[in-house]
Scaffold this motif. Structure first.
Motif: not given
Length: 274
Positions: A176-177, A180-184, A222, A224
Motif C-alpha cells: 500500500f502507498r 494515497s489520498e483516501e488512506t491519508k 487494507r 479502507k
C-alpha cells in the motif's frame, strides 16, 4: 419531516433537540451530495461518525446516539461500505415537502431571534448589538453545514502516514502507498478522534493475527477496512485479547486435606488408625 410517528418518538427522548438538528443536517448533506440520499465525502470515502461530529459541531456521543436511533427507526441505512443512505429519500424531494421544511426552519430561526432579542433588551443592551448577535446566532447552523471536512483542525505536526503504512505492509506483505489520498483521509479522521500511532499498530496486529491466513478475510487487510468506522472496535479486540489474566490459585489436593483432617480427629479422640 416533523409530522410522522418516528419523529414523535424522537421528541420524547432526552436528547430530542440535538437528534432532530442532526436529522435536518443529514438531510441537507444528502441533498448536497445529490446521490439519491447517499451521504459521503467522495464517492469512495463515506462520512464516519467522527467526521459528522466535527462537521455538525456536535459531541461524538450525541452523533452516535442519533445515528443509532435513525438506524433502529429505519430512517437511515448503512451499507457494507459504511455509506449512510436516507431511507425513502424521494419523499423529501417533493416541492411541498421542501417548502414545509424551509418554513419550519424560518419559524425556528425567527423564534431564536426573538428569544435572543428579548434577553438582550432585558439587559439594556443596544439595538445595534441585538441585531448583530441575533443575526449571527440565527445563521450558525447554516454556516456549519457549508463548511467542508477539509477544514478539520488537525495537528500542525505531520501525521505518521508512512510509518503506519510501512507497518501494515510489513505485517501483511502488502504494498500500500502512504501517499494515497483516501488512506491519508482515513488516518486523519482517526487521529482527529483522539487515536494514536500505537493504536494503529495494535489494530494492524490484531487483525493480521486473525485474517492473514484466512483466504476469505485476508483481502480486508487494507486501510479502507482497518482504518474505517470499525477502527475502535478492532482496537477493543486487541485490548480484550491482550488483557492480562489474573493468576490462578494453586491446585489443592482435597483428598489429602480430608485424610489429614480425619487423622487429626483420630488423635484427638484417641482412635487408633488401621
Amino acid at each position: 419531516m416533523f409530522d410522522n410517528e418516528k419523529v414523535d418518538f424522537i421528541e420524547s427522548l432526552p436528547e430530542a433537540d440535538s437528534i432532530l438538528i442532526i436529522w435536518i443536517k443529514l438531510l441537507t448533506l444528502a441533498g448536497k451530495c445529490n446521490m439519491k440520499g447517499h451521504i459521503f465525502l467522495t464517492e469512495n470515502i463515506p462520512y464516519t461518525d467522527e467526521m459528522l461530529a466535527h462537521k455538525f459541531r456536535r459531541p461524538l456521543s450525541t452523533v452516535r446516539l442519533a445515528l443509532e436511533t435513525f438506524n433502529r427507526l429505519r430512517m437511515i441505512e448503512v451499507d457494507e461500505n459504511s455509506v449512510i443512505q436516507i431511507c425513502n429519500w424521494e419523499k423529501y424531494q417533493n416541492i411541498d415537502g421542501m417548502e414545509r421544511i424551509r418554513e419550519q426552519n424560518r419559524i425556528r430561526k425567527q423564534k431564536e431571534r426573538e428569544k435572543k432579542k428579548f434577553l438582550l433588551e432585558d439587559s439594556d443592551m443596544s439595538r445595534d448589538v441585538t441585531e448583530n448577535v441575533t443575526r449571527s446566532h440565527a445563521t450558525d447552523i447554516d454556516k456549519d453545514i457549508d463548511k467542508e471536512i477539509n477544514n478539520m483542525p488537525f495537528s500542525s505536526s505531520p501525521l505518521p502516514y508512512k510509518e503506519i503504512i510501512d507497518y501494515l505492509n510489513e505485517k501483511t506483505g502488502s504494498k500500500f502507498r502512504a501517499g494515497s489520498e483516501e488512506t491519508k483521509r482515513l488516518i486523519k479522521a482517526r487521529f482527529n478522534a483522539g487515536f494514536t500511532l500505537e493504536d494503529f499498530k495494535k489494530v494492524i496486529d490484531v487483525k493480521s493475527s486473525q485474517w492473514l491466513n484466512n483466504k476469505d478475510m485476508n483481502k480486508y487487510l487494507r486501510p479502507k477496512t482497518l482504518f474505517g468506522t470499525n477502527f475502535e472496535g478492532y482496537l477493543n479486540e486487541y485490548e480484550r485479547d491482550n488483557k492480562p489474566t489474573p493468576p490462578s490459585e494453586p491446585s489443592r489436593n482435597y483428598q489429602a486435606e480430608i485424610e489429614a483432617a480425619l487423622q487429626e480427629d483420630a488423635k484427638k479422640w484417641g482412635i487408633a488408625n488401621d
